[in-house]
Design a protein around this motif. Sequence first.
Motif, PDB file in Angstrom:
ATOM      1  N   ARG A  81     -15.294   2.721  -8.277  1.00  0.00           N
ATOM      2  CA  ARG A  81     -14.117   2.376  -7.483  1.00  0.00           C
ATOM      3  C   ARG A  81     -13.194   1.446  -8.277  1.00  0.00           C
ATOM      4  O   ARG A  81     -13.649   0.501  -8.930  1.00  0.00           O
ATOM      5  CB  ARG A  81     -14.561   1.686  -6.189  1.00  0.00           C
ATOM      6  CG  ARG A  81     -13.417   1.392  -5.225  1.00  0.00           C
ATOM      7  CD  ARG A  81     -13.897   0.487  -4.090  1.00  0.00           C
ATOM      8  NE  ARG A  81     -14.860   1.145  -3.230  1.00  0.00           N
ATOM      9  CZ  ARG A  81     -14.533   1.924  -2.193  1.00  0.00           C
ATOM     10  NH1 ARG A  81     -13.262   2.159  -1.921  1.00  0.00           N
ATOM     11  NH2 ARG A  81     -15.471   2.460  -1.447  1.00  0.00           N
ATOM     12  N   SER A  84      -9.415   0.247  -2.940  1.00  0.00           N
ATOM     13  CA  SER A  84      -9.874   0.924  -1.725  1.00  0.00           C
ATOM     14  C   SER A  84      -9.575   2.415  -1.711  1.00  0.00           C
ATOM     15  O   SER A  84     -10.256   3.178  -1.023  1.00  0.00           O
ATOM     16  CB  SER A  84      -9.251   0.268  -0.495  1.00  0.00           C
ATOM     17  OG  SER A  84      -7.850   0.420  -0.502  1.00  0.00           O
ATOM     18  N   THR A  85      -8.570   2.867  -2.472  1.00  0.00           N
ATOM     19  CA  THR A  85      -8.205   4.277  -2.404  1.00  0.00           C
ATOM     20  C   THR A  85      -8.217   4.999  -3.743  1.00  0.00           C
ATOM     21  O   THR A  85      -7.975   6.199  -3.778  1.00  0.00           O
ATOM     22  CB  THR A  85      -6.798   4.443  -1.783  1.00  0.00           C
ATOM     23  OG1 THR A  85      -5.847   3.735  -2.598  1.00  0.00           O
ATOM     24  CG2 THR A  85      -6.761   3.911  -0.366  1.00  0.00           C
ATOM     25  N   THR A 271     -20.071   8.776   6.418  1.00  0.00           N
ATOM     26  CA  THR A 271     -19.313   7.622   6.889  1.00  0.00           C
ATOM     27  C   THR A 271     -20.176   6.374   6.802  1.00  0.00           C
ATOM     28  O   THR A 271     -21.416   6.457   6.819  1.00  0.00           O
ATOM     29  CB  THR A 271     -18.798   7.846   8.320  1.00  0.00           C
ATOM     30  OG1 THR A 271     -17.901   6.791   8.677  1.00  0.00           O
ATOM     31  CG2 THR A 271     -19.938   7.916   9.328  1.00  0.00           C
ATOM     32  N   SER A 274     -18.242   0.185   7.344  1.00  0.00           N
ATOM     33  CA  SER A 274     -16.868  -0.317   7.255  1.00  0.00           C
ATOM     34  C   SER A 274     -15.877   0.642   7.898  1.00  0.00           C
ATOM     35  O   SER A 274     -14.723   0.278   8.138  1.00  0.00           O
ATOM     36  CB  SER A 274     -16.483  -0.507   5.783  1.00  0.00           C
ATOM     37  OG  SER A 274     -16.443   0.747   5.119  1.00  0.00           O
ATOM     38  N   GLU A 276     -15.186   3.505   6.309  1.00  0.00           N
ATOM     39  CA  GLU A 276     -14.786   4.393   5.224  1.00  0.00           C
ATOM     40  C   GLU A 276     -15.553   5.704   5.326  1.00  0.00           C
ATOM     41  O   GLU A 276     -16.774   5.714   5.527  1.00  0.00           O
ATOM     42  CB  GLU A 276     -15.038   3.729   3.873  1.00  0.00           C
ATOM     43  CG  GLU A 276     -14.474   4.527   2.714  1.00  0.00           C
ATOM     44  CD  GLU A 276     -14.515   3.767   1.399  1.00  0.00           C
ATOM     45  OE1 GLU A 276     -13.666   4.032   0.533  1.00  0.00           O
ATOM     46  OE2 GLU A 276     -15.408   2.894   1.243  1.00  0.00           O
ATOM     47  N   ARG A 292     -10.701  11.259   1.705  1.00  0.00           N
ATOM     48  CA  ARG A 292     -11.165   9.970   2.181  1.00  0.00           C
ATOM     49  C   ARG A 292     -10.272   9.514   3.325  1.00  0.00           C
ATOM     50  O   ARG A 292      -9.074   9.765   3.350  1.00  0.00           O
ATOM     51  CB  ARG A 292     -11.108   8.931   1.054  1.00  0.00           C
ATOM     52  CG  ARG A 292     -11.479   7.516   1.481  1.00  0.00           C
ATOM     53  CD  ARG A 292     -11.039   6.502   0.442  1.00  0.00           C
ATOM     54  NE  ARG A 292     -11.287   5.135   0.909  1.00  0.00           N
ATOM     55  CZ  ARG A 292     -10.482   4.467   1.713  1.00  0.00           C
ATOM     56  NH1 ARG A 292      -9.355   5.021   2.149  1.00  0.00           N
ATOM     57  NH2 ARG A 292     -10.778   3.237   2.100  1.00  0.00           N
ATOM     58  N   ASN A 294     -10.418   6.659   7.191  1.00  0.00           N
ATOM     59  CA  ASN A 294     -11.078   5.584   7.923  1.00  0.00           C
ATOM     60  C   ASN A 294     -11.415   6.074   9.324  1.00  0.00           C
ATOM     61  O   ASN A 294     -10.521   6.443  10.097  1.00  0.00           O
ATOM     62  CB  ASN A 294     -10.162   4.358   8.016  1.00  0.00           C
ATOM     63  CG  ASN A 294     -10.878   3.164   8.598  1.00  0.00           C
ATOM     64  OD1 ASN A 294     -11.629   2.484   7.922  1.00  0.00           O
ATOM     65  ND2 ASN A 294     -10.638   2.902   9.878  1.00  0.00           N
ATOM     66  N   ASP A 392      -5.924   0.620   4.481  1.00  0.00           N
ATOM     67  CA  ASP A 392      -6.641   1.286   5.565  1.00  0.00           C
ATOM     68  C   ASP A 392      -6.030   1.016   6.931  1.00  0.00           C
ATOM     69  O   ASP A 392      -6.586   1.426   7.958  1.00  0.00           O
ATOM     70  CB  ASP A 392      -8.111   0.848   5.579  1.00  0.00           C
ATOM     71  CG  ASP A 392      -8.865   1.377   4.378  1.00  0.00           C
ATOM     72  OD1 ASP A 392      -9.834   0.718   3.967  1.00  0.00           O
ATOM     73  OD2 ASP A 392      -8.480   2.429   3.850  1.00  0.00           O
TER      74      ASP A 392
END
Length: 404
Positions: A81, A84-85, A271, A274, A276, A292, A294, A392
Amino acid sequence: MNIKTTPIVLFFLTVVLSFNLNGQTPILSGLNKVVLSNNEEVECSLPLLSGDGQILYFVKTFSENNIGGIKGGQDIWFSHRIDSTTWQTATNLEALNNVYNNMVIGVSSITNTLYLLNTYSSPNRWKYSIAVSTLTEDSSWSEPRELDIKFDADGDFRSFYTLPDEELIFLSAEGKSTLGKEDIYVYYKEGDSWAGPVSLGENINTQGSEIAPFYSPDLKALFYSSNGREGFGDFDIYMVRKTGDQWNDWSEPINLGETVNSNSFDAYLSTYPSGETFFVSNRSGKAATIFRGNLSFLEEEIPEPVDSTEYLTPAPDSLIVQDSLPEYYVVQVLAMPTGRAPKAGFFDNLGDVKIEMSGGRDGLERYYLGRYETLKEAISRKNEVVKMGYYDAFVRAIMKYAEF
């Protein structure tokens, strides 16, 4: 923050429950394609996160960069990572790949252990076992060893999911007791041995195929894909919740909707606490791709049962129409497992803004800002929040219920 709603009559509540799960409608927001390679358009599937959430494991099919090339088997790849995206360009996990089919089917949350489809021992054992490999102190992967369990599967198509604590293994396969093609089964630990397979029952399994099981302990929910129900296309992703102590005690399946499901193949959803969430789709008409988002739940407060026959009286039509209106909108910026606090300074970029929090029945605490009367206002504020780095963030409707 306590979000309060006034009670609704039992008649209307029954209608709502036919479309959601225990008063909660699953919503997948902030959807984006996960870019893992700059120059290769190949089939990707089976996305699973490492225990710390920093590595995404997945499978590549028909890749010239696989150990066996385009005509070889599937290979395990991984990506670190960046934020976050976004993710680093993926790397072949060569230590655990051979010319046959290789895939991660579970990730330990405590140790650096991967559960793998077994194609490492004698071929006549592949059908009956899975394998385990652990990252050693010198950062190398141990030789995969068989897990002492045999699976009752007849067909060539199988998919597994092993829980991080190795207490449950879900299997999708064709067997002597399947209702149609592939059904979903579970194996569970009894002391040092395994019991199973136990069919998950007719609430889940159909005359078609049920594949790609993923069980979320914090939600007590199973996600899977099926072509045996009337959906949006080929395979659609569904969710059910555990409703009792037996393995055939499940809620009615709910289709995750057109945000997730397309007119093509959609499967392999995973999933995490969090919120995600990852899944696979070939909605582009080309190779299957990882997406991806939320996952959250639109909560509708359920009144406590009252010993009164008045609750069995149907509500007036005008009352039911009013019940469908949102009371206001909020912008959710974070969801955390109950009892876990956000990192210090997480909300600092928002400035002097009041952050409110509410707990949900799914074991998550959600952090919001604002109360907006119109959806347009809420979306505008959400866009501002995203530009501040809260990728998110999404808009949530807080429902209004009429009094009776």
